[in-house]
Design a protein around this motif. Sequence first.
Motif, short mmCIF file in Angstrom:
data_model
loop_
_atom_site.label_atom_id
_atom_site.label_comp_id
_atom_site.label_asym_id
_atom_site.label_seq_id
_atom_site.Cartn_x
_atom_site.Cartn_y
_atom_site.Cartn_z
N PHE A 195 0.84 -1.20 0.00
CA PHE A 195 0.00 0.00 0.00
C PHE A 195 0.87 1.25 0.00
O PHE A 195 1.78 1.40 0.82
CB PHE A 195 -0.92 -0.01 1.21
N ARG A 196 0.59 2.16 -0.93
CA ARG A 196 1.32 3.42 -1.05
C ARG A 196 0.32 4.58 -1.19
O ARG A 196 -0.73 4.42 -1.80
CB ARG A 196 2.24 3.42 -2.27
N ALA A 197 0.67 5.72 -0.62
CA ALA A 197 -0.17 6.91 -0.71
C ALA A 197 0.73 8.12 -0.95
O ALA A 197 1.72 8.33 -0.22
CB ALA A 197 -0.99 7.11 0.56
N THR A 198 0.39 8.93 -1.94
CA THR A 198 1.15 10.15 -2.23
C THR A 198 0.17 11.29 -2.50
O THR A 198 -0.93 11.06 -3.02
CB THR A 198 2.06 9.96 -3.45
N ASP B 17 -7.80 9.84 8.12
CA ASP B 17 -7.68 10.48 9.43
C ASP B 17 -8.56 9.79 10.47
O ASP B 17 -9.24 10.42 11.28
CB ASP B 17 -8.02 11.97 9.34
N GLY B 18 -8.57 8.44 10.42
CA GLY B 18 -9.28 7.66 11.42
C GLY B 18 -10.74 7.42 11.17
O GLY B 18 -11.41 6.76 11.97
N LYS B 19 -11.29 7.95 10.05
CA LYS B 19 -12.71 7.77 9.76
C LYS B 19 -12.89 7.21 8.35
O LYS B 19 -12.09 7.49 7.46
CB LYS B 19 -13.46 9.09 9.88
N THR C 4 1.05 8.27 5.93
CA THR C 4 0.86 9.71 6.17
C THR C 4 1.36 10.50 4.97
O THR C 4 2.45 10.24 4.44
CB THR C 4 1.64 10.16 7.42
N VAL C 5 0.53 11.42 4.49
CA VAL C 5 0.91 12.27 3.37
C VAL C 5 0.75 13.74 3.77
O VAL C 5 -0.05 14.07 4.64
CB VAL C 5 0.05 11.98 2.12
N THR C 6 1.54 14.61 3.14
CA THR C 6 1.46 16.05 3.39
C THR C 6 1.31 16.78 2.07
O THR C 6 2.06 16.50 1.12
CB THR C 6 2.73 16.54 4.11
N THR C 7 0.35 17.67 2.02
CA THR C 7 0.17 18.46 0.78
C THR C 7 1.26 19.53 0.71
O THR C 7 1.49 20.25 1.68
CB THR C 7 -1.22 19.13 0.77
N ARG C 8 1.93 19.61 -0.42
CA ARG C 8 3.04 20.55 -0.55
C ARG C 8 2.87 21.40 -1.82
O ARG C 8 2.28 20.94 -2.80
CB ARG C 8 4.37 19.80 -0.61
#
Length: 330
Positions: free
Chosen positions: A238-241, A272-274, A325-329
């Motif tokens: 599993f990957r998330a970007t 986010d947990g939901k 965990t991903v961060t919008t940049r």
Amino acid sequence: MRRVPHRPLLPRLACATALLTAVTGCGLSASDDGADGPSLSPPLGVTAQAGSATTVHVMWNRPTSTAKLDGYEIYRGSVRVRRLPATQQMVDVVGLRPGTRYVFTVRARGADGDPGPASRRVTVTTPAAVAADHSPPSRPAGVRGSAAGARSVSLSWHGSTDDRGVLSYDIYQGTTKIHSVPGSRTRAVLTGMRPGTAYAFSVRARDAADNTSPPSATVKLTTAQGTDQGSDTAPADFRATARRSDGAYYIDLTWTAPNTGGEVPAYQVHLDGKQATTVVWGESAPKDTAKYSFYIGTETGARHRVRIRAQLPDGTWGAFSPERTVTTRQ
């Protein structure tokens, strides 16, 4: 694949509609107006496997709707061929013609006795008729198994031999057939088990003439206590970007489907947990790498946690993938 339209993600996403074949994250059909309770949705993950020149093994998953089920109806073309109780999600359709193409669908039957919408159509062609063949395949050897959490087990075996070729393998719990896989496969994940329960499984090989091998050695397994579905039921790799496009941000997901013994027709995406949405494939679920993208908003520097889980052949949900965990940049 379409994406969720540009709109504020929360709180609406808790019941957002997944776009492929659409169902809602809250388990209600799109036509449900809340007045008469949830409507039936189609059974998912329908598969059809030729078991011999004259039989086809049909399996399916429970509908995602929360409507009460009375049973299922199986159709060959437009003709209903079987009626089954709600506890049964597989059947052998017999008396078919060799070398013939068939189309099957399944409908869930509601508490009022009326059938709901039809599942996707699945096509299967029975093998050609064979000359007189009274020799069954050899007994499957090397059968091994392990409990995969509290509600699933994993079985494997060595392939059988047959003078005309093995068409399928049938898995038995005691004396009851509970699953079937093509003759090219020698592994199966069985779901819907009870926690902390002892089971006995065996495997039989079958050829096109419907000759069945002697049963394999019996494998005795006990599922774990608790609610753990087992890591074998979790999506792998599993990957998330996060990416930016046209002033907005999207999260791109990729993963490998778990080997559950059948198609995985649906995945839940948790953000986010939901629960955020349910991704449902229509005519053909990906058997290896799957991809999905969804809109996340316009805020730069936002951090999000995401994970997914697959719907298993018995209609329940498997173990979660690792959380990313991903961060919008910018």
